[in-house]
Scaffold this motif. Structure first.
Motif, short mmCIF file in Angstrom:
data_model
loop_
_atom_site.label_atom_id
_atom_site.label_comp_id
_atom_site.label_asym_id
_atom_site.label_seq_id
_atom_site.Cartn_x
_atom_site.Cartn_y
_atom_site.Cartn_z
N ASP A 31 0.80 -1.22 0.00
CA ASP A 31 0.00 0.00 0.00
C ASP A 31 0.83 1.28 0.00
N ASP A 32 2.11 1.20 0.28
CA ASP A 32 2.99 2.36 0.21
C ASP A 32 3.49 2.48 -1.24
N ASP A 33 3.01 3.52 -1.94
CA ASP A 33 3.31 3.66 -3.36
C ASP A 33 4.81 3.70 -3.67
N ASP A 34 5.57 4.47 -2.88
CA ASP A 34 7.01 4.59 -3.14
C ASP A 34 7.73 3.26 -2.91
N PHE A 35 7.37 2.57 -1.83
CA PHE A 35 8.02 1.30 -1.52
C PHE A 35 7.67 0.25 -2.58
N ARG A 36 6.38 0.21 -2.97
CA ARG A 36 5.95 -0.74 -4.01
C ARG A 36 6.69 -0.46 -5.31
N SER A 51 3.01 -7.54 -11.64
CA SER A 51 1.67 -6.94 -11.55
C SER A 51 1.56 -6.33 -10.16
N GLU A 52 1.20 -5.07 -10.11
CA GLU A 52 1.15 -4.36 -8.84
C GLU A 52 -0.28 -4.25 -8.31
N ALA A 53 -0.40 -4.34 -6.99
CA ALA A 53 -1.67 -4.15 -6.29
C ALA A 53 -1.44 -3.15 -5.17
N ARG A 54 -2.34 -2.18 -5.04
CA ARG A 54 -2.18 -1.13 -4.03
C ARG A 54 -2.82 -1.47 -2.69
N ASN A 55 -3.63 -2.53 -2.68
CA ASN A 55 -4.30 -2.93 -1.44
C ASN A 55 -4.72 -4.39 -1.55
N ILE A 83 1.76 -7.33 4.75
CA ILE A 83 0.76 -7.97 5.61
C ILE A 83 -0.37 -7.01 5.92
N GLN A 84 -0.05 -5.80 6.36
CA GLN A 84 -1.09 -4.85 6.74
C GLN A 84 -1.38 -3.90 5.60
N MET A 85 -2.56 -4.11 4.98
CA MET A 85 -3.01 -3.27 3.88
C MET A 85 -4.51 -3.02 4.05
N PRO A 86 -5.02 -1.98 3.40
CA PRO A 86 -6.46 -1.76 3.41
C PRO A 86 -7.20 -2.91 2.72
#
Length: 156
Positions: A31-36, A51-55, A83-86
């Motif tokens: 969920d952290d855009d910069d880290f992802r 493939s990226e997922a934001r949550n 582990i912890q995402m929306p």
């Protein structure tokens, strides 16, 4: 504490320079855009298709066919998830995949690791758990070595 080495055998082999991930598809949920973006860029430089997922909901959309016992539109060779995402946590996705016979390996990352979390993740079949911040070369080593890990059948 990073439990990677004890989970997949002896000292992981360091991946070679170049495109060792060519032809492999990784689903990355963070969920952290910069880290992802940083992780995705590093994996793409190794030749992985990412493939990226934001949550957790976006991650669930990408792995839902696996949960239903079907093959996803694009085979998944590994899942790397916070582990912890929306919406859904990486742990909830791992729990859903725990009952699937042929499933991609799952690597979890967290900023809130504790021994109970590591033990639970391991019991559900996680290939590794990394605590933030971690060295990207450690993640690369785990991905490089997954193909030789017991029970790995080339992804799903």
């Amino acid at each position: 504490m990073n439990l990677t080495e004890s989970w997949i055998g002896d000292k992981p082999l360091v991946p070679p320079c170049g495109l060792f991930g060519k032809g492999q598809h990784i689903v990355l949920a963070e969920d952290d855009d910069d880290f992802r973006s940083t992780i995705a860029m590093a994996l793409r430089s190794d030749g992985f298709e990412v493939s990226e997922a934001r949550n957790g909901l976006e991650l669930l959309d990408k792995v839902a066919p696996c949960l239903g016992g079907n093959e996803p539109p694009k085979p998944i060779d590994a899942i790397v998830s916070d582990i912890q995402m929306p919406c859904f946590s990486g742990m909830e996705i791992l729990e859903g995949l725990a009952e699937v016979r042929r499933r991609p390996p799952v690597i979890l990352i967290t900023a809130f690791g504790h021994p109970h979390l590591h033990a639970t993740a391991r019991s559900l079949g996680a290939s590794a758990v990394f605590e933030k911040p971690f060295d990207l070369d450690d993640l690369r080593s785990v991905l490089f070595n997954l193909k030789d890990a017991p029970g790995f059948d080339g992804g799903y």
